[in-house]
Structure formats: structure tokens, C-alpha cells
Design a protein around this motif. Structure first.
Motif, PDB file in Angstrom:
ATOM      1  N   CYS A  86      28.746 -36.650 -34.731  1.00 16.26           N
ATOM      2  CA  CYS A  86      29.263 -35.292 -34.937  1.00 16.26           C
ATOM      3  C   CYS A  86      28.765 -34.370 -33.833  1.00 16.26           C
ATOM      4  O   CYS A  86      29.236 -33.240 -33.701  1.00 16.26           O
ATOM      5  N   ILE A  87      27.796 -34.804 -33.067  1.00 13.88           N
ATOM      6  CA  ILE A  87      27.081 -33.826 -32.248  1.00 13.88           C
ATOM      7  C   ILE A  87      27.662 -33.623 -30.850  1.00 13.88           C
ATOM      8  O   ILE A  87      27.643 -32.520 -30.334  1.00 13.88           O
ATOM      9  N   ASP A  88      28.225 -34.688 -30.251  1.00 15.82           N
ATOM     10  CA  ASP A  88      28.702 -34.495 -28.881  1.00 15.82           C
ATOM     11  C   ASP A  88      29.900 -33.538 -28.813  1.00 15.82           C
ATOM     12  O   ASP A  88      30.125 -32.899 -27.786  1.00 15.82           O
ATOM     13  N   PHE A 138      24.109 -23.994 -30.747  1.00 13.78           N
ATOM     14  CA  PHE A 138      25.194 -23.175 -31.269  1.00 13.78           C
ATOM     15  C   PHE A 138      26.282 -24.149 -31.745  1.00 13.78           C
ATOM     16  O   PHE A 138      27.027 -24.703 -30.946  1.00 13.78           O
ATOM     17  N   ILE A 139      26.324 -24.384 -33.043  1.00 11.44           N
ATOM     18  CA  ILE A 139      27.254 -25.370 -33.612  1.00 11.44           C
ATOM     19  C   ILE A 139      28.617 -24.703 -33.763  1.00 11.44           C
ATOM     20  O   ILE A 139      28.731 -23.664 -34.395  1.00 11.44           O
ATOM     21  N   ARG A 140      29.618 -25.285 -33.132  1.00 11.25           N
ATOM     22  CA  ARG A 140      30.936 -24.634 -33.131  1.00 11.25           C
ATOM     23  C   ARG A 140      32.031 -25.654 -32.834  1.00 11.25           C
ATOM     24  O   ARG A 140      31.744 -26.793 -32.452  1.00 11.25           O
ATOM     25  N   LYS A 184       9.566 -36.122 -21.099  1.00 11.25           N
ATOM     26  CA  LYS A 184      10.997 -36.315 -21.345  1.00 11.25           C
ATOM     27  C   LYS A 184      11.774 -35.709 -20.180  1.00 11.25           C
ATOM     28  O   LYS A 184      12.655 -36.321 -19.612  1.00 11.25           O
ATOM     29  N   ARG A 185      11.445 -34.480 -19.822  1.00 11.83           N
ATOM     30  CA  ARG A 185      12.056 -33.861 -18.646  1.00 11.83           C
ATOM     31  C   ARG A 185      11.085 -33.735 -17.480  1.00 11.83           C
ATOM     32  O   ARG A 185      11.483 -33.798 -16.333  1.00 11.83           O
ATOM     33  N   GLY A 186       9.824 -33.525 -17.803  1.00 10.03           N
ATOM     34  CA  GLY A 186       8.880 -33.365 -16.710  1.00 10.03           C
ATOM     35  C   GLY A 186       7.469 -33.110 -17.190  1.00 10.03           C
ATOM     36  O   GLY A 186       7.195 -33.058 -18.385  1.00 10.03           O
ATOM     37  N   THR A 235      17.626 -24.863 -42.402  1.00  8.99           N
ATOM     38  CA  THR A 235      16.447 -24.615 -41.562  1.00  8.99           C
ATOM     39  C   THR A 235      16.447 -25.701 -40.475  1.00  8.99           C
ATOM     40  O   THR A 235      17.304 -26.587 -40.484  1.00  8.99           O
ATOM     41  N   CYS A 236      15.471 -25.672 -39.605  1.00 11.49           N
ATOM     42  CA  CYS A 236      15.360 -26.727 -38.585  1.00 11.49           C
ATOM     43  C   CYS A 236      15.181 -28.082 -39.270  1.00 11.49           C
ATOM     44  O   CYS A 236      15.654 -29.103 -38.791  1.00 11.49           O
ATOM     45  N   ASN A 237      14.486 -28.061 -40.402  1.00  8.10           N
ATOM     46  CA  ASN A 237      14.211 -29.321 -41.104  1.00  8.10           C
ATOM     47  C   ASN A 237      15.436 -29.919 -41.785  1.00  8.10           C
ATOM     48  O   ASN A 237      15.374 -31.029 -42.290  1.00  8.10           O
ATOM     49  N   GLN A 290      16.323 -22.555 -29.332  1.00  3.58           N
ATOM     50  CA  GLN A 290      17.106 -23.267 -30.332  1.00  3.58           C
ATOM     51  C   GLN A 290      17.323 -22.387 -31.560  1.00  3.58           C
ATOM     52  O   GLN A 290      18.386 -22.401 -32.159  1.00  3.58           O
ATOM     53  N   TYR A 291      16.318 -21.611 -31.898  1.00  7.29           N
ATOM     54  CA  TYR A 291      16.449 -20.757 -33.081  1.00  7.29           C
ATOM     55  C   TYR A 291      17.599 -19.759 -32.918  1.00  7.29           C
ATOM     56  O   TYR A 291      18.459 -19.630 -33.776  1.00  7.29           O
ATOM     57  N   GLY A 292      17.599 -19.065 -31.802  1.00  6.61           N
ATOM     58  CA  GLY A 292      18.605 -18.027 -31.580  1.00  6.61           C
ATOM     59  C   GLY A 292      20.010 -18.590 -31.606  1.00  6.61           C
ATOM     60  O   GLY A 292      20.920 -18.006 -32.202  1.00  6.61           O
ATOM     61  N   ASN A 308       9.758 -39.429 -34.144  1.00  3.75           N
ATOM     62  CA  ASN A 308      10.514 -39.214 -32.916  1.00  3.75           C
ATOM     63  C   ASN A 308      11.911 -39.773 -33.142  1.00  3.75           C
ATOM     64  O   ASN A 308      12.100 -40.976 -33.225  1.00  3.75           O
ATOM     65  N   GLU A 309      12.895 -38.877 -33.248  1.00  6.28           N
ATOM     66  CA  GLU A 309      14.256 -39.316 -33.544  1.00  6.28           C
ATOM     67  C   GLU A 309      15.200 -39.045 -32.384  1.00  6.28           C
ATOM     68  O   GLU A 309      16.420 -39.028 -32.561  1.00  6.28           O
ATOM     69  N   THR A 310      14.637 -38.844 -31.217  1.00 12.54           N
ATOM     70  CA  THR A 310      15.447 -38.564 -30.035  1.00 12.54           C
ATOM     71  C   THR A 310      16.489 -39.652 -29.816  1.00 12.54           C
ATOM     72  O   THR A 310      16.158 -40.829 -29.864  1.00 12.54           O
ATOM     73  N   GLY A 311      17.713 -39.237 -29.599  1.00  8.30           N
ATOM     74  CA  GLY A 311      18.778 -40.182 -29.265  1.00  8.30           C
ATOM     75  C   GLY A 311      19.411 -40.871 -30.468  1.00  8.30           C
ATOM     76  O   GLY A 311      20.365 -41.622 -30.298  1.00  8.30           O
ATOM     77  N   LYS A 312      18.927 -40.597 -31.668  1.00 10.25           N
ATOM     78  CA  LYS A 312      19.489 -41.272 -32.847  1.00 10.25           C
ATOM     79  C   LYS A 312      20.698 -40.497 -33.387  1.00 10.25           C
ATOM     80  O   LYS A 312      20.643 -39.838 -34.434  1.00 10.25           O
ATOM     81  N   CYS A 350       7.606 -21.163 -31.204  1.00 13.08           N
ATOM     82  CA  CYS A 350       7.733 -21.804 -29.888  1.00 13.08           C
ATOM     83  C   CYS A 350       9.182 -22.091 -29.477  1.00 13.08           C
ATOM     84  O   CYS A 350       9.437 -22.391 -28.319  1.00 13.08           O
ATOM     85  N   HIS A 351      10.117 -22.040 -30.406  1.00 15.98           N
ATOM     86  CA  HIS A 351      11.521 -22.360 -30.089  1.00 15.98           C
ATOM     87  C   HIS A 351      12.406 -21.140 -30.257  1.00 15.98           C
ATOM     88  O   HIS A 351      13.586 -21.272 -30.538  1.00 15.98           O
ATOM     89  N   GLY A 352      11.838 -19.969 -30.107  1.00 18.04           N
ATOM     90  CA  GLY A 352      12.600 -18.745 -30.326  1.00 18.04           C
ATOM     91  C   GLY A 352      12.682 -17.888 -29.085  1.00 18.04           C
ATOM     92  O   GLY A 352      12.832 -16.679 -29.161  1.00 18.04           O
ATOM     93  N   LEU A 364      21.935 -41.019 -37.009  1.00 14.12           N
ATOM     94  CA  LEU A 364      21.049 -40.423 -38.000  1.00 14.12           C
ATOM     95  C   LEU A 364      21.267 -38.907 -38.089  1.00 14.12           C
ATOM     96  O   LEU A 364      21.371 -38.333 -39.184  1.00 14.12           O
ATOM     97  N   TYR A 365      21.362 -38.259 -36.926  1.00 18.32           N
ATOM     98  CA  TYR A 365      21.619 -36.819 -36.926  1.00 18.32           C
ATOM     99  C   TYR A 365      22.971 -36.517 -37.571  1.00 18.32           C
ATOM    100  O   TYR A 365      23.125 -35.541 -38.306  1.00 18.32           O
ATOM    101  N   SER A 366      23.960 -37.356 -37.290  1.00 18.59           N
ATOM    102  CA  SER A 366      25.292 -37.118 -37.844  1.00 18.59           C
ATOM    103  C   SER A 366      25.275 -37.246 -39.359  1.00 18.59           C
ATOM    104  O   SER A 366      25.989 -36.536 -40.065  1.00 18.59           O
TER     105      SER A 366
END
Ligand code: HEC
Ligand code: HEC
Ligand code: HEC
Ligand code: HEC
Ligand code: HEC
Ligand code: HEC
Ligand code: HEC
Length: 414
Positions: free
Chosen positions: A363-365, A395-397, A137-139, A318-320, A302-304, A328-332, A260-262, A335-337
Motif C-alpha cells: 500500500c505504501i509505494d 503525507f498519506i494521500r 542507514k544513510r550515513g 499514532t506512530c505506533n 514525519q509528525y508534521g 527493526n522493520e525496515t523494508g518490510k 525528535c521527529h517533529g 507487514l506495513y501494508s
């Protein structure tokens, strides 16, 4: 992604791309040899024989396996082959110049890919690409086996640049001698069997006992007994000898991802001994976690960042709540909204910005904008300022700047 990258491709001029990349992370700065500790660890990783491997789930959980194969988790480490090595081996696109004399090229010989060091056009050191790390995805970074030790190869592929560059954390010189840590593998695979003691560096690994990818058994625990039982008892409809995260407490659920995400965590027990459902503090020094928002990076923590958000503090999130483990829901975005609206549709909880029709689909951008990482940066020769990769902030704000950007982009679209 990497923004505003421009560079001139003129023959004879070499470009240094120095990557100080935390992306390829935590481990890169953790290279100092350690003194073995006197105390033996209390916990040992589960034996390889207690794992069944992802292919064995196929017979009874076909739909989940088929969908899961498309996730970044599954693809994050693999035995290298023509299909999963992302970078080009086309002449001219397969190289990185360290200087006028020194070049590394990626080439294919008899179905094996090699990275080869050339000095004044003469091949010197060549090592095969045995393992890919990163879904691409990135490298992608590449490893090779050296007598049971796993070493990182000098070139890394960067997807947004579509080019090979000097591997992150390397100074501008070619080396084939950088060993990989088990913590790096712990975050990017399900199982590698270490043959060394906990604090040894570098560690020796079994070249056979491996489960690539962050796969089923990372979140469900070693499953050999589950498979054996259900193969023998096909009439049994209740899952036995398996961890089901649906039964987890909130903390257990979060810690499974936080492994792994902390951010950066210092281990106190051998890598690969943590099992989903366990307490993270039994395996890591929790005071080594970064807990101050200003010091957190969009990459790797992401956790912090989530934990600092009002959403997180005032709900059982939670993350779930937003991510589903098997797809794989990347870019959806829509769905996230929808998942935001699972909590934010009722009065008083709804968005107070009115009159924008896209608002219900995105809602996310505005509230979780992509943000440049301070850790993932690319410095090009001739530039003083490194260019950053952008990642989704957790950080949702309420963010005025992001809202402004959203409205401007919308206007420009017509
Ligand atoms: C021989 C058949 C079989 C194989 C192979 C198999 N499972 Fe299962 N599994 C089942 C059955 C039956 C259930 C119970 C019904 C259900 O939830 O689908 C189950 C349930 C589960 C559950 C849910 C547990 C619960 O409490 O509801 C998980 C998680 C799971 N399996 C994971 C795996 C993983 C991971 C693998 C591969 C390593 C695997 N299974 C291989 C038959 C199998
Ligand atoms: C063993 C380490 C590990 C665990 C445990 C883990 N992840 Fe990941 N996760 C990764 C790695 C590594 C990547 C990057 C994969 C890549 O692109 O190569 C990733 C990527 C992701 C992505 C991005 C997917 C994409 O398409 O870009 C999401 C979302 C994610 N993880 C969520 C979770 C959630 C939720 C949990 C807990 C249920 C979890 N992860 C547990 C290591 C882990
Ligand atoms: C603490 C866990 C952790 C460690 C240690 C770690 N990574 Fe990662 N790595 C991640 C996560 C999580 C992501 C993706 C999400 C993000 O960037 O926040 C990622 C992303 C990557 C990516 C980009 C994947 C893609 O296509 O987007 C590469 C390549 C990578 N890591 C390589 C490495 C290598 C090589 C090492 C060891 C030398 C390493 N990482 C150590 C957790 C880790
Ligand atoms: C990143 C963590 C993660 C990975 C990797 C993962 N799962 Fe799951 N799995 C979960 C979570 C979390 C749940 C509980 C979902 C819920 O809360 O409803 C779950 C639930 C399940 C269930 C119960 C039925 C269901 O769909 O809810 C089965 C069966 C299962 N997983 C099988 C698998 C198999 C097979 C694989 C590999 C192909 C796999 N899982 C990979 C996290 C994971
Ligand atoms: C599990 C439920 C849940 C989910 C899912 C959820 N939130 Fe929240 N969120 C809350 C709660 C609870 C609050 C605090 C409400 C209050 O102030 O009483 C909140 C607060 C907020 C705030 C106000 C923040 C502030 O600092 O004032 C914003 C903005 C927000 N959420 C956006 C989102 C977005 C965008 C998503 C999806 C990406 C989302 N939320 C997902 C529960 C949730
Ligand atoms: C309120 C919803 C929400 C929650 C809760 C949430 N995420 Fe996310 N996450 C998102 C959204 C939205 C994206 C962006 C998806 C996209 O654009 O493809 C994302 C993206 C990611 C990515 C990829 C980041 C990138 O830029 O490549 C990772 C990794 C990730 N999440 C991990 C986690 C982990 C781990 C947790 C729990 C600590 C978590 N998320 C909790 C909404 C959420
Ligand atoms: C165009 C950018 C934008 C989009 C898109 C957007 N929001 Fe907002 N949102 C804002 C701004 C700005 C505020 C603060 C408004 C104010 O000051 O009253 C806000 C406020 C909020 C609040 C806090 C409300 C309160 O009572 O304090 C929540 C919750 C929220 N938004 C959720 C969402 C959800 C859910 C979505 C998707 C359905 C969404 N937002 C889409 C910009 C946006």
C-alpha cells in the motif's frame, strides 16, 4: 537514497562535494553562541544516577533487548570501535581531497581511528573518532572529545555513495573546531550530562555519564528505581517505577516521537529534561514548529506530514499504529501494508484501484512514496543542480504520479 550520482575519479582532479544537509540537521545552523539567559530554567534534567542503562534490562527483558539492538534507534550513537565505524580505512578509499594540497584521511593507529589533515602530504592535525552518530542507514558523522567539549570531525561517511565526504554544513575548508549542540545529542542519544548552563554554547559534557543510542529509557524514563525494586522483589509481577507508553493518551504518545521527529523546535528548557509522557510545549516553543505542509521536508518531520493526512485527521492514529518500538522493520513492505489494512479492509475504506494483484502487499509505494528531500542534498563539482536523498513521505494521500510509477515499474518487471 542519493539518486543519479556520477563522478569521475581521476587522479589529481579533486571533487568538491558540498553538502548542505539538514539531515545532520537542525543543529548545524544553530551554532551561534548564545547569551546566557537571566532566568534559570524551571526544569532540570534527571540525574545520571536515576538511569540504569540498557544492559541492565537484559536480565529480565532479554527478548526485547535482543530485538531492540538491531534498531536504528539503538545504533544511532555509539562509542566508536572497529565494528560500528562504517566507512573504509583502506588506502585510496579512506580520504577526501579538499584541494590539491589539502586532504583528510581516516586511519587506524593502535586500535584507534583518527581523522588526519594532510597538507602537501604532511600530517598536520589528527583527532580520534570517539563517538559515531547515525546508524549508517544513510550515513554517519563522527565526534571527538576536546577537554569536555564534543567536536564534530571534518569527514562524514555517506552510505549510498560509499565514500567519505566533507561534513554537512562545512564550507570547503578543513576544521576540527566545530562543537556539537546538546539538541543534536538529545535527538541521537538517551543521555549526555551537560556541565554548562542551558543557553551556553558550546556546552561542556561529562565524558562518563552517557547512555548512547535512543534507547529504552528514552521512552520508558529513567529506570534505576525500577531495576532496584524488581531485583529486590523478584516475586512482583507488576512493573513498578517505570513509564509504560501503552497507557498514554494519543497526544502523549505522539509527542514522545515528536521530540525528535517533529522538525526543528526551539527549546525553552535544558535538553534531556523532557520525559516520555510530558507535554512538549513545556519544553519547546511550539510556534517554532513548521505546520505548513508545503514547507515541511520528508526528512525530520514525519509528525508534521502525517498530521496533514486524512488518515490521521479522521482516526486516532499514532506512530505506533504502524511502527513497533522494539523491532527493526525496515523494508518490510508487506507487514506495513498489513497495518494499513487494520483500518482499510472494510467496505468504503478499501482501496478503489482494482485488478492489481500486488496491491494487497504494497500500500505504501503508491500512497507514501519515497520523495526527494529538499534538505538533504549533495552538490557535485561541475553540476549546478544538487542531487537529493529520497525518504519515505508521511503525507498519506492519493498520488497519481506515484501510482503511475508503480504501474510502470511493475510492467518493466515483466
Ligand atoms: C530484575 C528484573 C527487571 C529488570 C532488571 C528490569 N525490569 Fe522491567 N519489568 C520487570 C517486571 C517483573 C515487570 C512486570 C512484568 C512485565 O511487564 O514484564 C517489568 C515491566 C516493565 C515495563 C512495563 C511496565 C508496565 O506497566 O507493564 C517496562 C516498560 C519495563 N519493565 C522497562 C524496563 C527497562 C527499560 C529496564 C532496564 C533499564 C528494565 N525494565 C529492567 C522486571 C525488571
Ligand atoms: C530521542 C529522539 C527520538 C525519539 C524520542 C524517537 N526517535 Fe525515532 N529516530 C530517531 C533518530 C535519531 C533516528 C535515526 C536513527 C539512525 O538511522 O541513525 C530515528 C529513526 C526512526 C525510524 C526509522 C528506523 C529505520 O530503520 O530507518 C523510525 C520508524 C522511528 N524513528 C520511529 C519512531 C517512533 C514511532 C517514535 C516514538 C515512539 C520515535 N521514533 C521516537 C530519534 C528519535
Ligand atoms: C530534532 C532532532 C534531530 C537533531 C537535532 C539532529 N538529528 Fe540527526 N536525525 C534525526 C532523525 C529523526 C533522523 C532520521 C530520520 C530522518 O531523517 O527523518 C536523523 C538522521 C541522522 C543521520 C543519518 C543516520 C542514518 O544512518 O540514516 C545522521 C548521520 C545524523 N542524523 C546526524 C546528526 C548530527 C551530527 C546532528 C547534530 C549536529 C543531528 N543529526 C541533529 C533527528 C535529529
Ligand atoms: C522509541 C520508544 C521505545 C524504546 C526506545 C523502547 N520502548 Fe519499550 N515500549 C515502547 C512503547 C510505545 C510500548 C508500548 C507498546 C504498546 O503500546 O503495546 C513499550 C512497551 C514496553 C514493555 C511492556 C511490554 C510490551 O512488550 O509491551 C516493556 C517491558 C518494554 N517496552 C521494555 C523496553 C526495553 C527493555 C527497551 C530497550 C531495550 C525498550 N522498551 C525500548 C516504546 C519504546
Ligand atoms: C488508524 C487507522 C488508519 C490506518 C492505520 C491507516 N489509515 Fe488511511 N485512512 C483512515 C481514515 C479514517 C481515512 C479517512 C476515510 C474517509 O474518508 O472516511 C483514511 C484515508 C485514507 C486515504 C484517502 C486519502 C484521501 O486524501 O482521500 C488513503 C489513500 C489512505 N487512507 C491510505 C492508507 C495507507 C496506505 C495506510 C498505511 C500506510 C493507511 N491509510 C493507514 C484510517 C487509517
Ligand atoms: C500509516 C502508517 C505509518 C504511520 C502512522 C507512521 N509511519 Fe513511519 N513509516 C511508515 C512506512 C510504511 C515507512 C517505510 C518503511 C520502510 O520502507 O522500511 C515508514 C518509515 C519511517 C521512517 C524512516 C523514513 C526513511 O525514509 O528512512 C521514520 C523515521 C518514521 N517512519 C517515523 C515515523 C513517526 C515519527 C511517525 C509518527 C509521527 C510515523 N512514522 C508514523 C508508515 C507509517
Ligand atoms: C498502484 C497504486 C496503488 C496501490 C498499490 C494501492 N493504492 Fe490505494 N489508491 C490508489 C489510487 C490511484 C486511488 C484513487 C483511486 C480513485 O480515484 O478512485 C486509491 C485510493 C485509495 C483509498 C481511498 C478510497 C476512497 O474511498 O476514496 C484508500 C483508503 C486506499 N487507496 C488504500 C490503499 C490500501 C490500504 C492499499 C494496500 C492494500 C492500497 N491503497 C494500495 C493507488 C493505489
Amino acid at each position: 537514497m542519493f539518486n543519479r550520482i556520477t563522478y569521475k575519479k581521476s587522479i589529481g582532479v579533486f571533487i568538491f562535494v558540498i553538502l548542505s544537509v539538514f539531515l545532520f540537521v537542525t543543529c548545524t545552523s544553530n551554532n551561534q553562541p548564545h547569551q546566557p539567559q537571566q532566568n534559570q530554567p524551571l526544569i532540570t534534567p534527571a540525574a545520571f544516577s536515576s538511569y540504569a542503562g540498557t544492559a541492565s534490562c537484559m536480565g529480565c527483558h532479554k527478548d526485547i533487548v535482543n530485538s531492540f539492538m538491531h534498531t536504528a534507534h539503538f545504533q544511532t550513537s555509539r562509542k566508536a570501535d572497529a565494528k560500528n565505524i562504517k566507512g573504509s580505512i583502506e588506502e585510496g578509499k579512506n580520504e577526501f581531497h579538499y584541494s590539491d594540497q589539502y586532504t583528510v584521511k581516516v586511519e587506524k593507529k593502535n586500535d584507534t581511528y583518527y581523522q588526519t589533515e594532510y597538507v602537501n602530504g604532511i600530517a598536520k592535525v589528527a583527532q580520534p573518532i570517539d563517538i559515531t552518530v547515525g546508524s549508517g542507514k544513510r550515513g554517519q558523522t563522527f565526534l571527538y572529545w576536546n577537554d569536555g567539549y564534543l567536536m564534530q570531525l571534518p569527514l562524514t561517511y555517506f552510505t549510498s555513495l560509499d565514500q567519505w565526504t566533507n561534513s554537512p554544513g562545512y564550507s570547503n575548508r578543513i576544521t576540527f573546531k566545530r562543537p556539537i549542540t546538546t539538541r543534536c545529542l538529545e535527538c541521537h542519544s538517551t543521555y549526555f550530562q551537560s556541565l554548562s548552563s542551558i543557553n551556553a554554547f558550546p556546552e561542556k559534557f561529562s565524558t562518563q555519564n552517557i547512555i548512547y543510542g535512543v534507547s529504552c529509557e528514552k521512552c520508558h524514563g529513567p529506570a534505576a528505581e525500577h531495576v532496584a525494586f524488581h531485583t529486590k522483589n523478584p516475586q512482583e509481577k507488576k512493573g513498578k517505577f517505570i513509564i509504560n507508553p501503552a497507557t498514554f493518551s494519543r497526544v502523549q504518545s505522539l509527542e514522545m516521537c515528536r521530540l525528535c521527529h517533529g522538525g526543528r523546535l526551539s527549546k525553552t528548557e535544558p535538553s534531556f529534561s523532557f520525559k516520555a509522557g510530558d507535554k512538549l510545549s513545556n519544553y519547546f516553543k511550539m510556534d517554532s514548529a513548521i505546520t505548513n505542509l508545503a514547507d515541511m521536508d520528508v526528512h525530520g518531520n514525519q509528525y508534521g506530514m502525517l498530521a496533514a493526512s486524512k488518515c490521521f485527521k479522521m482516526s486516532e492514529m499514532t506512530c505506533n499504529s504502524c511502527h513497533s518500538a522494539h523491532e527493526n522493520e525496515t523494508g518490510k513492505t508487506e507487514l506495513y501494508s498489513q497495518r494499513c489494512k487494520n483500518c482499510h479492509s472494510t467496505n468504503g475504506y478499501a482501496c478503489t484501484v482494482k485488478g492489481i494483484s500486488e496491491i494487497k502487499n504494497n500500500c505504501i509505494d503508491c500512497h507514501m512514496p519515497e520523495q526527494p528531500s529538499k534538505a538533504i542534498m549533495v552538490l557535485l563539482q561541475g553540476n549546478n543542480v544538487p542531487v537529493s536523498a529520497s525518504m519515505r513521505s508521511h503525507f498519506i494521500r492519493i498520488d497519481k504520479e506515484a501510482t503511475h510509477k508503480f504501474l510502470v515499474t511493475r510492467k518493466n518487471k515483466g
